[in-house]
Design a protein around this motif. Structure first.
Motif, PDB file in Angstrom:
ATOM      1  N   CYS A   1      52.203  58.762 -23.832  1.00 43.49           N
ATOM      2  CA  CYS A   1      50.834  58.720 -24.340  1.00 43.49           C
ATOM      3  C   CYS A   1      50.869  58.531 -25.856  1.00 43.49           C
ATOM      4  O   CYS A   1      51.291  59.419 -26.592  1.00 43.49           O
ATOM      5  CB  CYS A   1      50.090  60.003 -23.978  1.00 43.49           C
ATOM      6  SG  CYS A   1      48.337  59.915 -24.376  1.00 43.49           S
TER       7      CYS A   1
ATOM      8  N   GLU B   1      49.559  64.074 -24.315  1.00 40.47           N
ATOM      9  CA  GLU B   1      49.697  63.953 -22.865  1.00 40.47           C
ATOM     10  C   GLU B   1      48.588  63.041 -22.360  1.00 40.47           C
ATOM     11  O   GLU B   1      47.467  63.088 -22.864  1.00 40.47           O
ATOM     12  CB  GLU B   1      49.522  65.333 -22.203  1.00 40.47           C
ATOM     13  CG  GLU B   1      50.557  66.363 -22.621  1.00 40.47           C
ATOM     14  CD  GLU B   1      51.812  66.292 -21.762  1.00 40.47           C
ATOM     15  OE1 GLU B   1      51.669  66.143 -20.535  1.00 40.47           O
ATOM     16  OE2 GLU B   1      52.922  66.356 -22.332  1.00 40.47           O
ATOM     17  N   HIS B   2      48.901  62.231 -21.346  1.00 35.03           N
ATOM     18  CA  HIS B   2      47.840  61.440 -20.720  1.00 35.03           C
ATOM     19  C   HIS B   2      46.778  62.376 -20.145  1.00 35.03           C
ATOM     20  O   HIS B   2      47.096  63.432 -19.599  1.00 35.03           O
ATOM     21  CB  HIS B   2      48.403  60.603 -19.562  1.00 35.03           C
ATOM     22  CG  HIS B   2      49.185  59.406 -20.021  1.00 35.03           C
ATOM     23  ND1 HIS B   2      48.749  58.564 -21.002  1.00 35.03           N
ATOM     24  CD2 HIS B   2      50.376  58.910 -19.594  1.00 35.03           C
ATOM     25  CE1 HIS B   2      49.639  57.591 -21.170  1.00 35.03           C
ATOM     26  NE2 HIS B   2      50.635  57.785 -20.341  1.00 35.03           N
TER      27      HIS B   2
ATOM     28  N   CYS C   1      43.290  56.815 -19.453  1.00 33.84           N
ATOM     29  CA  CYS C   1      43.584  57.959 -20.320  1.00 33.84           C
ATOM     30  C   CYS C   1      42.592  57.989 -21.487  1.00 33.84           C
ATOM     31  O   CYS C   1      42.442  56.995 -22.193  1.00 33.84           O
ATOM     32  CB  CYS C   1      45.015  57.869 -20.853  1.00 33.84           C
ATOM     33  SG  CYS C   1      45.400  59.151 -22.061  1.00 33.84           S
TER      34      CYS C   1
ATOM     35  N   ASN D   1      42.910  59.592 -24.161  1.00 34.59           N
ATOM     36  CA  ASN D   1      43.616  59.640 -25.445  1.00 34.59           C
ATOM     37  C   ASN D   1      44.099  58.270 -25.894  1.00 34.59           C
ATOM     38  O   ASN D   1      43.935  57.894 -27.047  1.00 34.59           O
ATOM     39  CB  ASN D   1      44.830  60.575 -25.353  1.00 34.59           C
ATOM     40  CG  ASN D   1      44.417  62.020 -25.184  1.00 34.59           C
ATOM     41  OD1 ASN D   1      43.365  62.429 -25.668  1.00 34.59           O
ATOM     42  ND2 ASN D   1      45.230  62.791 -24.487  1.00 34.59           N
ATOM     43  N   CYS D   2      44.722  57.526 -24.978  1.00 32.66           N
ATOM     44  CA  CYS D   2      45.398  56.296 -25.406  1.00 32.66           C
ATOM     45  C   CYS D   2      44.896  55.040 -24.703  1.00 32.66           C
ATOM     46  O   CYS D   2      45.277  53.934 -25.076  1.00 32.66           O
ATOM     47  CB  CYS D   2      46.910  56.417 -25.205  1.00 32.66           C
ATOM     48  SG  CYS D   2      47.415  56.360 -23.484  1.00 32.66           S
TER      49      CYS D   2
HETATM   50 ZN   LIG Z   1      47.418  58.619 -22.773  1.00 32.23          ZN
END
Ligand SMILES: [Zn+2]
Ligand SMILES: [Zn+2]
Length: 422
Positions: free
Chosen positions: A250, A383-384, A406, A408-409
């Motif tokens: 991630c 973390e994903h 995800c 986050n990413c």
């Molecule tokens: Zn991620």
């Protein structure tokens, strides 16, 4: 069938790449969701036949192309150098473009030309920029006076990567001259013409030794499987593939928490939403969203990043004023850079050890520059964290599709939803 319109393109790409149908993706989906998914996958494959084979074949062919050219060595390079490729500028000022249309022509010394540049207006200054990307070893073009047009004299300045390489005097009684330029390793070729009331043409602008690639994501990258970009030359058909490693880690893209007179592009799904720098499309980055002369983007690094790297370049054919880029770490000036409309892309790395707030700003009237290709070194790990969205509802006898993205990413994967029992 119910499908959200915003995701159609993504779904189409998955289908085209055979990812949804292929055994590899099935394995990935199975890992994620268990046996019900695998059954749904099998049903889909049976009805749809072999599109996944086609997709896989295309990728393999591309790989072969690379291997062959490498094996042939010098002989192949020589042959390649003889293949003419049309060069089209990524940015022009006060020039009209001729795209090779056989029904349209301009003439110099009674010869007709269909491809190149002619004056767009009565301005005394003109410029054309070509991105050779260091790949074209040779470039040729014909320069001459346009028959019967304005007869003032002018000067042509040819720059290679910003360095003046050649100067040419242009007169209305000149003979058409074929220029042959050694462009080995040159990224940007720049033509500047200065002189009032003059009408000169630049024709058959041609490069040798390189290719005019069009890129296509032929296999969508996901959390569980590699992606593939296929690059195909639109002039000679030469093609190769490039693997994008699976997104198992991630790694969020660094995005500003606040922008002033700028706009942050982060959505990778809608391929219409992009900007161009030196002829290349970018889908992530920060670009101007108005005509203000002062712009900034603020990033919260929280003292967790050792360094931040980004590239700055001029937005193709956008407003052409100059500007000054300044980067601040916690209010301290860390980098200053001049920005011009004909600049080459500049990659900047900032040491951000102990920095909480990073500010990237630029100031200058009527200008348009983009900040992109952002990367960093950080001790922080992520973390994903997936959210699920149903792309296609399952119905009786018909499997559906959901995607996990995800937050986050932006990494994602797809999963088959089993068909509903009667
Ligand atoms: Zn991620
Ligand atoms: Zn080619």
């Amino acid at each position: 069938m119910v499908m959200k319109s915003g995701k159609r393109r993504f779904y189409a790409a998955l289908l085209a790449a055979g990812l949804v149908l292929s055994a590899g993706a099935g394995g990935a989906a199975e890992e994620a969701a268990g046996t019900g998914v695998a059954e749904g996958m099998a049903a889909e494959t049976d009805t749809a036949g072999n599109p996944s084979d086609n997709a896989a074949g295309a990728v393999t062919d591309a790989d072969d192309g690379v291997a062959e050219s490498a094996a042939d060595g010098a002989a192949s390079d020589d042959t390649l150098n003889q293949v003419p490729h049309v060069l089209v500028p990524y940015q022009t000022e006060n020039f009209d473009l001729w795209d090779g249309n056989p029904t349209k022509a301009f003439s110099m010394m009674a010869a007709e030309y269909h491809q190149g540049l002619t004056p767009a207006n009565y301005d005394s200054y003109r410029q054309a920029l070509y991105n050779l990307d260091g790949k074209f070893s040779r470039m040729t073009l014909a320069v001459g006076h346009i028959d019967g047009e304005r007869d003032g004299s002018a000067s042509l300045y040819i720059y290679k990567d910003g360095e003046l390489a050649q100067t040419l005097n242009l007169t209305s009684d000149m003979m058409t001259q074929k220029l042959e330029l050694d462009t080995t390793g040159v990224k940007q070729l720049r033509l500047d013409q200065e002189g009032g009331d003059a009408a000169y043409g630049y024709a058959d602008v041609t490069g040798y030794g390189g290719h005019n690639f069009v890129e296509e994501m032929s296999q969508v990258v996901s959390v569980f499987s590699d992606g593939v970009y296929t690059y195909t030359c639109k002039d000679c058909g030469y093609s190769y593939g490039e693997t994008i490693p699976e997104q198992s880690e991630c790694v969020p893209y660094l995005t500003p928490y606040q922008t002033t007179n700028m706009y942050s592009l982060e959505d990778t799904e809608d391929t219409q939403d992009c900007f161009y720098v030196m002829g290349k499309a970018y889908y992530k980055g920060t670009i101007p969203d108005n005509y203000d002369s002062r712009r900034e983007a603020l990033y919260n690094l929280g003292q967790k990043y050792n360094s931040v790297t980004f590239t700055v370049g001029h937005c193709d054919n956008e407003r052409k004023g100059s500007a000054v880029l300044r980067v601040f770490g916690d209010g301290n000036l860390m980098k200053e850079l001049e920005l011009t409309k004909d600049m080459l892309n500049q990659t900047v790395t900032i040491n951000t050890v102990g920095v909480t707030q990073l500010k990237i700003s630029y100031e200058g009237g009527d200008s348009s520059y983009a900040i992109f290709d952002m990367s960093y070194e950080s001790a922080e790990t992520w973390e994903h964290n997936f959210t699920r969205e149903v792309l296609l509802e399952a119905t009786v006898g018909q499997t559906g599709i959901s995607t996990y993205t995800c937050v986050n990413c932006g990494a994602c994967y797809t999963e088959i939803i089993p068909a509903v029992d009667e």
